[in-house]
Enzyme design. Structure first.
Site, PDB file in Angstrom:
ATOM      1  N   GLU A  80      74.689   8.714  37.745  1.00  0.00           N
ATOM      2  CA  GLU A  80      75.239   9.682  38.701  1.00  0.00           C
ATOM      3  C   GLU A  80      76.779   9.652  38.573  1.00  0.00           C
ATOM      4  O   GLU A  80      77.373   8.578  38.416  1.00  0.00           O
ATOM      5  CB  GLU A  80      74.812   9.205  40.107  1.00  0.00           C
ATOM      6  CG  GLU A  80      75.256  10.035  41.276  1.00  0.00           C
ATOM      7  CD  GLU A  80      74.762   9.423  42.611  1.00  0.00           C
ATOM      8  OE1 GLU A  80      74.206   8.292  42.617  1.00  0.00           O
ATOM      9  OE2 GLU A  80      74.932  10.088  43.648  1.00  0.00           O
ATOM     10  N   LYS A  90      71.802  17.357  44.200  1.00  0.00           N
ATOM     11  CA  LYS A  90      71.198  16.283  45.018  1.00  0.00           C
ATOM     12  C   LYS A  90      70.834  16.787  46.412  1.00  0.00           C
ATOM     13  O   LYS A  90      71.705  17.245  47.163  1.00  0.00           O
ATOM     14  CB  LYS A  90      72.181  15.113  45.101  1.00  0.00           C
ATOM     15  CG  LYS A  90      71.631  13.857  45.758  1.00  0.00           C
ATOM     16  CD  LYS A  90      72.680  12.735  45.656  1.00  0.00           C
ATOM     17  CE  LYS A  90      72.169  11.402  46.151  1.00  0.00           C
ATOM     18  NZ  LYS A  90      73.196  10.337  45.951  1.00  0.00           N
ATOM     19  N   CYS A 124      69.711   9.524  42.511  1.00  0.00           N
ATOM     20  CA  CYS A 124      69.848   8.315  43.331  1.00  0.00           C
ATOM     21  C   CYS A 124      68.978   8.332  44.587  1.00  0.00           C
ATOM     22  O   CYS A 124      67.771   8.228  44.496  1.00  0.00           O
ATOM     23  CB  CYS A 124      71.320   8.067  43.638  1.00  0.00           C
ATOM     24  SG  CYS A 124      71.640   6.311  43.946  1.00  0.00           S
ATOM     25  N   VAL A 146      73.402   1.198  45.464  1.00  0.00           N
ATOM     26  CA  VAL A 146      74.026   0.064  46.139  1.00  0.00           C
ATOM     27  C   VAL A 146      73.000  -0.733  46.947  1.00  0.00           C
ATOM     28  O   VAL A 146      73.216  -1.897  47.250  1.00  0.00           O
ATOM     29  CB  VAL A 146      75.192   0.501  47.063  1.00  0.00           C
ATOM     30  CG1 VAL A 146      76.359   1.015  46.234  1.00  0.00           C
ATOM     31  CG2 VAL A 146      74.766   1.560  48.063  1.00  0.00           C
TER      32      VAL A 146
HETATM   33  C1  ACM Z   1      73.286   6.892  46.213  1.00  0.00           C
HETATM   34  O1  ACM Z   1      72.534   7.808  46.510  1.00  0.00           O
HETATM   35  N1  ACM Z   1      74.268   7.051  45.340  1.00  0.00           N
HETATM   36  C2  ACM Z   1      73.097   5.552  46.788  1.00  0.00           C
END
Ligand code: ACM
Length: 261
Positions: free
Chosen positions: A38, A109, A142, A169
């Site tokens: 990402e 996203k 992510c 994370v």
């Molecule tokens: C994330 O969605 N970058 C933790």
């Protein structure tokens, strides 16, 4: 089909240096489909919307697109990579799928994580699936891992492979993706970054352990928590077209949507 990921530590704001590092790593192996992390070219922790907008690009025509397209032309592969997209005044945490013939598709996203909610507009393109000839590829980014609907939407759209750029994370995703693959009967390539960013009051350490998982939920390959590198495995994407779990049970056809809320 050979599929792989690149794991590395982007340097915040230094697109050119990040491009050089990716090129160096990717040219060490051959693959038909690569997945990069990402926001691989910019880094993750923007201090403000202005800073993020200063590094954002349109899906095609920007420096990131041009760099990736040249790689795809030179080496005849496809690549999925996360980038900061601006389009008609709005900015998205996006990924693009590019091949030797140019841009194949974009995903924005849908499920924004933590401070991303103050920076980006939430994705508005749904979960599209793209046919690259050797396989049908869908993308999630992510934190979408936490929402089973994301991977399920891609499975219902016919994806054989989920290309999954991440900057993780939290420690849960790598194991959760085994379930996403098993319940949908498809492959997932999760490409994470490493390192720590401390550009705001909170420090973020990214968890590495990029991986490729098969339709039975088996992890085919993984890389360590702190190392930069690439991994490639050979897969048969057609395995994702067989959704049977037992002789009598089809993962998708046996769903009972009328019973669900
Ligand atoms: C994330 O969605 N970058 C933790």
């Amino acid at each position: 089909m050979q599929v792989g990921f690149v794991q590395f530590e982007p340097i915040f704001g230094e697109k050119k240096l990040n491009f050089e590092r990716i090129k160096e790593l990717i040219l060490t192996r051959q693959a038909d489909l690569w997945v990069l992390p990402e926001l691989f070219a910019t880094g993750y922790q923007f201090k403000s919307q202005e800073e993020m907008r200063g590094l954002a690009e349109p899906a095609s025509g920007g420096a990131t697109f041009q760099f990736l397209q040249q790689l795809c032309i030179d080496s005849a592969f496809h690549i999925v990579a996360g980038f900061t997209e601006c389009d008609e005044g709005a900015c998205y945490n996006s990924s693009m799928l590019i091949g030797p013939d140019g841009l194949v598709g974009v995903y924005r996203k849908v499920h924004l994580f933590a401070d991303e909610r103050q920076l980006f507009s939430p994705g508005n393109l749904g979960f599209p699936v793209f046919d690259i000839g050797s396989a049908k590829v869908g993308m999630m980014i992510c934190f979408d891992w936490l929402f089973p609907e994301a991977a399920r939407s891609l499975a219902l759209g016919g994806a054989d492979i989920i290309a999954h750029p991440v900057n993780l994370v939290l420690p849960f995703c790598q194991d959760a993706m085994k379930t996403r693959c098993l319940e949908n009967g498809l492959f997932a390539i999760t490409a994470n970054r490493i390192g720590t960013e401390h550009r705001t009051e909170s420090s973020l350490t990214f968890t590495g352990r990029s991986q490729i998982v098969d339709p039975s939920g088996k992890r085919l390959i993984r890389i360590g928590e702190k190392i930069s590198g690439v991994q490639v495995v050979s897969i048969d994407p057609m395995r994702a077209r067989d959704k049977m779990v037992t002789e009598h049970n089809d993962r998708l056809a046996d769903r009972r949507p009328e019973q669900y809320r």
